[in-house]
Scaffold this active site. Sequence first.
Site, short mmCIF file in Angstrom:
data_model
loop_
_atom_site.label_atom_id
_atom_site.label_comp_id
_atom_site.label_asym_id
_atom_site.label_seq_id
_atom_site.Cartn_x
_atom_site.Cartn_y
_atom_site.Cartn_z
CB SER A 52 -0.93 -0.02 1.20
OG SER A 52 -1.90 1.00 1.10
CG ASN A 53 -0.34 4.68 -1.33
OD1 ASN A 53 -1.00 5.46 -0.66
ND2 ASN A 53 -0.84 4.04 -2.38
NE ARG A 54 4.72 7.99 4.73
CZ ARG A 54 5.62 8.98 4.77
NH1 ARG A 54 6.62 8.97 3.91
NH2 ARG A 54 5.51 9.95 5.63
CB SER A 55 -2.70 8.07 0.22
OG SER A 55 -3.91 8.79 0.20
CB ALA A 107 -2.08 7.43 -3.31
#
Length: 407
Positions: free
Chosen positions: A210-213, A281
């Site tokens: 995943s990502n940090r959004s 994101a």
Amino acid sequence: MTPAFHGRRIALAVSGSIAAYKAALVARLLVTEGAEVQALFTRSASQFVGAATFAGITGRPVLCEMFASDAAGERHVEIAKRSELLLIVPATADLLARLASGRADDLVAATALCCTCPVVAAPAMHPAMWSHPSTQRNVGTLVGDGRVRLVGPVHGEVASGDHGVGRMSEPEAIVAAALAALAPRDLLDRHVVVTAGPTVEDLDPVRFLSNRSSGKMGFAIAARAAARGANVTLISGPTALPTPVGVTRIDVRSAIEMQAAVDRALGADLGAADALVMAAAVGDYRPARAHEKKLKRGPGALELELVPNPDILATVGAARGGTRPVLVGFAVEADTEAQVVAYARAKLDSKRVDVVVANHAADAFGKDDNRVSLVTRDGVQALGPAPKSELADPILDFVAQKLREQG
Ligand code: CTP
């Protein structure tokens, strides 16, 4: 996130009805969302609720009398001038009658007569009183004059135990109506689809990519679009954020799920939406295989094969024949200012979108404030640093302007 009513000055008029206890909840919600609330009581309001409750919630003394020895000037004129919104919760049959005939026989009625700001009233009364021709005539006059907007009443049980239309709307609906009354209505009835948050690509039952959004920017845009009158579909990856008032939310997890939800919201031939704001994101890759069972540790290195996800925005851009829906892309980059803008310019063409909101990864992720550049074919507009909710409006100004140009 900046609260929805940040710094807005609201006069909350309470009249004498059993539903007045819910006005305390409305006051609480408004204050929590950043409003400066001045409570006004009709003389009978204090038969039902205590001024101390409202003074405690709002941090200001409740005003009831028009003429008080300790008040300089004319109270109703000052409150009317100062307020950006007069919210009447509850509005009794008697108060509606007095307002409809232009009476100024107490502080609430005089303030309403003096106000040039929007007035929102939440009627509450027995269904027989609501359906009475006198009340209906008064409501018709008030709404017809264009000076009062109503929220409710709704169908349900009233204090006497009877059922019918007359029950006051719930506090959340009243607060949503207040928000709508305060905002410009330049996206009225437009369908705006907003994506937000990260996507999550499962590797096995316990691991994912995943990502940090945080989703804050997309949620702020969805909230402001709803406040400006749009019908908003918010398609969100996993976030911890509450759904903004008046927004239809669809939760998704992976990029593929997000694409399916976007396709459904845009409809056949992209005809069901006026704008798509891709603030999510979206993960560019997903594991080639999502394992059903948890992957076990082995002695050697583990290689993950990743396959590309569809580019949701570029797919819509390529499918769009004309200018609708208006397409807003985001670009998060970790690079110099000039390079960030250059990447954004390239994305205008590669994804065939109308504007790219470019921001620096270091400024954007997880923060309440942000600094962005709106990159269009006509130029670059630098915005911020400012709360994400304040950046939402200039982005939506661009969308509203494009839609106006298209007629
Ligand atoms: N986007 C999308 N689908 C993807 C990846 C991105 O719709 N699979 C959208 C994002 O929501 C955003 C815009 O495209 O509005 C730009 O995303 P970004 O990640 O900055 O661009 P990429 O095309 O992935 O390019 P790169 O990561 O190589 O800079």
